[in-house]
Design an enzyme around this catalytic site. Structure first.
Site, PDB file in Angstrom:
ATOM      1  N   ARG A  46       0.830  -1.205   0.000  1.00 34.00           N
ATOM      2  CA  ARG A  46       0.000   0.000   0.000  1.00 34.00           C
ATOM      3  C   ARG A  46       0.866   1.258   0.000  1.00 34.00           C
ATOM      4  O   ARG A  46       0.501   2.283  -0.588  1.00 34.00           O
ATOM      5  CB  ARG A  46      -0.935   0.011   1.210  1.00 34.00           C
ATOM      6  CG  ARG A  46      -1.829   1.254   1.279  1.00 34.00           C
ATOM      7  CD  ARG A  46      -2.949   1.093   2.304  1.00 34.00           C
ATOM      8  NE  ARG A  46      -2.461   0.848   3.638  1.00 34.00           N
ATOM      9  CZ  ARG A  46      -2.048   1.817   4.484  1.00 34.00           C
ATOM     10  NH1 ARG A  46      -2.069   3.093   4.109  1.00 34.00           N
ATOM     11  NH2 ARG A  46      -1.626   1.514   5.692  1.00 34.00           N
ATOM     12  N   TYR A  98     -17.977  13.830 -17.182  1.00 31.29           N
ATOM     13  CA  TYR A  98     -18.348  12.543 -16.614  1.00 31.29           C
ATOM     14  C   TYR A  98     -19.155  12.739 -15.339  1.00 31.29           C
ATOM     15  O   TYR A  98     -18.776  13.539 -14.483  1.00 31.29           O
ATOM     16  CB  TYR A  98     -17.082  11.731 -16.347  1.00 31.29           C
ATOM     17  CG  TYR A  98     -17.311  10.409 -15.666  1.00 31.29           C
ATOM     18  CD1 TYR A  98     -18.197   9.474 -16.200  1.00 31.29           C
ATOM     19  CD2 TYR A  98     -16.647  10.090 -14.493  1.00 31.29           C
ATOM     20  CE1 TYR A  98     -18.409   8.264 -15.570  1.00 31.29           C
ATOM     21  CE2 TYR A  98     -16.845   8.876 -13.865  1.00 31.29           C
ATOM     22  CZ  TYR A  98     -17.729   7.967 -14.403  1.00 31.29           C
ATOM     23  OH  TYR A  98     -17.936   6.766 -13.785  1.00 31.29           O
ATOM     24  N   ASP A 169      -8.824  15.161 -17.756  1.00 33.85           N
ATOM     25  CA  ASP A 169      -9.246  13.779 -17.960  1.00 33.85           C
ATOM     26  C   ASP A 169      -9.010  13.452 -19.429  1.00 33.85           C
ATOM     27  O   ASP A 169      -9.702  13.954 -20.308  1.00 33.85           O
ATOM     28  CB  ASP A 169     -10.723  13.621 -17.581  1.00 33.85           C
ATOM     29  CG  ASP A 169     -11.171  12.163 -17.630  1.00 33.85           C
ATOM     30  OD1 ASP A 169     -10.580  11.373 -18.389  1.00 33.85           O
ATOM     31  OD2 ASP A 169     -12.130  11.810 -16.913  1.00 33.85           O
ATOM     32  N   LYS A 194     -11.075   1.815 -19.321  1.00 35.30           N
ATOM     33  CA  LYS A 194     -11.542   2.041 -20.686  1.00 35.30           C
ATOM     34  C   LYS A 194     -10.475   1.596 -21.700  1.00 35.30           C
ATOM     35  O   LYS A 194     -10.170   0.425 -21.810  1.00 35.30           O
ATOM     36  CB  LYS A 194     -11.910   3.515 -20.861  1.00 35.30           C
ATOM     37  CG  LYS A 194     -12.765   4.103 -19.734  1.00 35.30           C
ATOM     38  CD  LYS A 194     -14.100   3.426 -19.553  1.00 35.30           C
ATOM     39  CE  LYS A 194     -15.064   4.227 -18.697  1.00 35.30           C
ATOM     40  NZ  LYS A 194     -14.667   4.460 -17.304  1.00 35.30           N
TER      41      LYS A 194
END
Length: 374
Positions: A46, A98, A169, A194
């Protein structure tokens, strides 16, 4: 290994992230480990990452022209950027973007976390003016789902506050068609779900910056929120990205074919595709994009009922959400909560790698059936 600036992106996609020593596996391995033996500098995934995550970061970072961080999803990467804002910050958001980003921004504004301003994607003068006062300039180009292209070359280069973040984006364009960091953006974001992954089988996000201080800041956000990518997801994203260039080339060719034929169809009111000369921001797209993408939005005569019927009657095109994968998908966006403001008959089509003529045959037949009773 050869640096990304020394070879073409198509070659980088295939070569990036691989080992270089004799005996290294040719393909990026799955490293399903949460912790590591102490002494190498990598102790806990992490905090320190894994070799699988780093392969994805090297691949996308090289394409975008910066240093990348992988996240659990596109929204996780986006949230890490918003996490850098001080209370009372001014966030400037496009009027078309979005719905996940809009939802995050609106929720934060309602809680008093920041002030929100919306600007039309193509209102370049308003964006340039906003750069003087905004703490976060959030751009999405082409926009989702109206496919308006922002003049990133002008907006990202505009004078701004010393601490301001300009985030782009870049999911719809992909790093092959557009590199926001070269225009002067602080950070470029990809929903690797995507085009990067390209097979509708993972959730992942990537944020890339050439500001080392900002990179460390979003890395700390990733650590503290636990927004880390899964090992399998990172592995699949790397494997999927290897074919991005050929997938994008094929799909863009079909997208142009479909957009031109839809524009001439008597039951189509409007087609939104940056590659069409009729598109309001076509001239901007020609300047800032290397390719026009694989997403088409179009409005049908007959309203929502006809649009729904088209989605029900396509056979090769899948009636599903999301985009950027090998299969073509289509949905009526106004049917989605939070998207009711969109034209009711607008369909967003993500063109895949199927044969373009087959896609047209499928789509035209579905429109014929859906409009037969008008």
């Amino acid at each position: 290994m050869t640096h990304s600036s020394d070879i073409k992106p198509e070659s980088w996609l295939v070569s990036a992230g691989r080992g270089s020593q004799p005996g290294d596996p040719l393909n990026v391995p799955l490293v399903p480990a949460s912790n590591f033996l102490i002494g190498s500098g990598r102790e806990y995934s992490r905090d320190d990452g894994t070799p699988t995550w780093e392969a994805l970061e090297a691949l996308v970072g090289g394409l975008e022209g910066g240093k990348a961080l992988a996240f659990a999803s596109g929204m996780a990467a986006i949230a890490a950027v918003f996490d850098q804002l001080a209370v009372g910050a001014l966030v400037v958001l496009p009027d078309d973007c979005y719905q996940g980003v809009a939802g995050l921004a609106i929720a934060g504004a309602e809680r008093g976390r920041w002030t929100l301003q919306r600007i039309g994607v193509d209102d370049t003068a308003a964006w340039v003016a906003a750069c003087a006062t905004a703490d976060l300039i959030w751009l999405e180009s082409p926009s989702n789902p109206l496919l308006t292209v922002a003049d990133l070359a002008v907006i990202c280069a505009a004078p701004r506050k010393a601490s301001a973040i300009v985030a782009v984006d870049n999911t719809f364009a992909t790093p092959l068609n557009q590199q926001p960091l070269k225009f002067g953006a602080t950070v470029a974001l990809q929903s690797a779900t995507k085009f990067i992954g390209g097979h509708s089988d993972l959730l992942a996000g990537v944020a890339t910056t050439n500001d080392l201080g900002f990179w460390h800041a979003i890395k700390k956000s990733r650590e503290l929120t636990g927004a880390t990518p899964g090992t399998l997801e990172a592995y699949l994203a790397v494997r999927g990205a290897r074919t991005l260039a050929v997938r994008l080339q094929r799909a863009q060719q079909s997208a142009m074919l479909l957009a031109e034929r839809l524009e001439a169809h008597p039951h189509v009111m409007r087609v939104r595709y940056p590659g069409l000369a009729s598109h309001p921001t076509h001239a901007t797209a020609q300047r800032v994009l290397k390719g026009f993408g694989t997403i088409i939005s179009f409005d049908l005569v007959g309203g929502a009922e006809v649009a729904d019927a088209v989605c029900q009657h396509v056979q090769l095109i899948q009636h599903a959400t999301s985009l950027g994968a090998v299969e073509s998908t289509m949905e009526r966006r106004a049917a989605i909560p939070g998207q009711e403001h969109l034209p009711p008959s607008l369909l967003r089509l993500s063109v895949g790698i199927e044969d373009g003529e087959d896609l047209w045959t499928d789509l035209a037949a579905a429109i014929e059936v859906a409009t037969s009773k008008i």
